[in-house]
Design an enzyme around this catalytic site. Sequence first.
Site, PDB file in Angstrom:
ATOM      1  N   SER A  59       0.817  -1.208   0.000  1.00  0.00           N
ATOM      2  CA  SER A  59       0.000   0.000   0.000  1.00  0.00           C
ATOM      3  C   SER A  59       0.852   1.259   0.000  1.00  0.00           C
ATOM      4  O   SER A  59       2.031   1.228  -0.360  1.00  0.00           O
ATOM      5  CB  SER A  59      -0.951  -0.016   1.205  1.00  0.00           C
ATOM      6  OG  SER A  59      -0.212  -0.102   2.412  1.00  0.00           O
ATOM      7  N   GLY A  61       2.390   3.440   2.142  1.00  0.00           N
ATOM      8  CA  GLY A  61       3.676   3.592   2.811  1.00  0.00           C
ATOM      9  C   GLY A  61       4.765   2.755   2.194  1.00  0.00           C
ATOM     10  O   GLY A  61       5.920   3.188   2.062  1.00  0.00           O
ATOM     11  N   GLU A  62       4.434   1.531   1.792  1.00  0.00           N
ATOM     12  CA  GLU A  62       5.418   0.638   1.201  1.00  0.00           C
ATOM     13  C   GLU A  62       5.820   1.108  -0.199  1.00  0.00           C
ATOM     14  O   GLU A  62       6.994   1.041  -0.575  1.00  0.00           O
ATOM     15  CB  GLU A  62       4.856  -0.786   1.134  1.00  0.00           C
ATOM     16  CG  GLU A  62       4.678  -1.465   2.482  1.00  0.00           C
ATOM     17  CD  GLU A  62       3.480  -0.945   3.250  1.00  0.00           C
ATOM     18  OE1 GLU A  62       2.548  -0.407   2.605  1.00  0.00           O
ATOM     19  OE2 GLU A  62       3.495  -1.038   4.499  1.00  0.00           O
ATOM     20  N   ILE A  63       4.849   1.604  -0.956  1.00  0.00           N
ATOM     21  CA  ILE A  63       5.156   2.141  -2.289  1.00  0.00           C
ATOM     22  C   ILE A  63       6.095   3.343  -2.168  1.00  0.00           C
ATOM     23  O   ILE A  63       7.054   3.492  -2.938  1.00  0.00           O
ATOM     24  CB  ILE A  63       3.860   2.552  -3.013  1.00  0.00           C
ATOM     25  CG1 ILE A  63       3.013   1.317  -3.360  1.00  0.00           C
ATOM     26  CG2 ILE A  63       4.164   3.352  -4.277  1.00  0.00           C
ATOM     27  CD1 ILE A  63       3.619   0.405  -4.405  1.00  0.00           C
TER      28      ILE A  63
END
Length: 409
Positions: A59, A61-63
């Site tokens: 999602s 934050g990870e992107i």
Amino acid sequence: MYLFVFCYYILVSLVHFCALPILFLLSFKSKYEESLKRRFFIPEFLEEGADIYWIHACSFGEIKALGPVLEALEKALKDNEKILLTTITQTGFTLAQENYPKCIVCYLPFESFIPFWIQNLSLKAFVLFEAELWLMPVFYAKKKGAKTFLINARISSFEKYQKGKFFYKRFFCYIDKIFCQKRGDKRNFEALGAKDVEVYGNLKLCVNPQVTQEYPIPNQKIWVIASTHQKDSTLEEVLILKSLLKVLPKDLENCPRILFVPRHLERIGGIQQALDALLKSHNLPNLVVSSKVGIEKSLHFPFVLIDKMGVLNNLYALAELVILGGSFLKGIGGHNPIEPAFFGVKLISGPYIFHQRALFDGIQNYVLCDISQLENVLLYVDCLYPSCIIKKIKISRIIQALRGVSEKA
């Protein structure tokens, strides 16, 4: 092993089929209307002739944290190579499209679609981010001869993973290399059957937050209540505001501007109603919703509800204090402290930060407290030191591994 994968595929296909009525109803909610359709009903089947480096992250934050990896990998690509970036959430998809225009961006289809979705792709490497442990993509990536990586890997609750050891022992047979966040993660991954595990640190330490819009600094101090959540019927926003109201001066002119920036904007109506009721019980003015007056004007009101995504860094740049949510209720796991620490704010978080411990290890001058202790901490907020980042990691090791795939091909 093939029998295990076959049985797993039959099981997830049955789950997919049985869940279709529920997924159909959920698809009418704004949060899911695009992502569910593209993942469970009408996936985007790719016809791509280039050699693909496939990277998947869950999602928003990870992107965002993938930025340094993608930037370095793009520089190493040959003419007939591209990056495929997949995600699960609508916020992650939007951010990926905006920030990485050179990548092919799409939603990750549910596992029952994977054998058909992946058949026309020429894969050189497949990279999973953090805890995205999807068997079918990994299995078919290996079947196509791709190297498989798990980066920024973490295990937040070993007991839960240990209950699924039968699955994970087989899953990790298809992972060539794991870059994990902490020594404890390395021990846990190896106990679950992983072979080549290297302690690397958290990639989010490599990301320098960017201010996308500067606002004039108001005369009053800014306190940001960031990334708050709801668990069952309990709202973190209400719990935090109750503590704030016990310590804020009665003279609103000298009161810090209190900005609530919650997660999951579909909750805005419920948050506004609950906070307004609490403010009214203390004879205080209602919240001002930022979309009605604009963020810049809203900074001059005592209590503000920010109903816009992607503005936290802009607000951190103005803030004296940040209370970081997702950490005062059990089971959420906390949020990224690197972004507020980058701007040198005074930083308070709840104690439930099991998803973010590696990041908190990379900063200093923060306070962890239970919600029952928050009032006492706020009484002495003038004595708190500004937070700061004390540990950076070099991204070169991961880049060398990914480039090694390219160089050997």
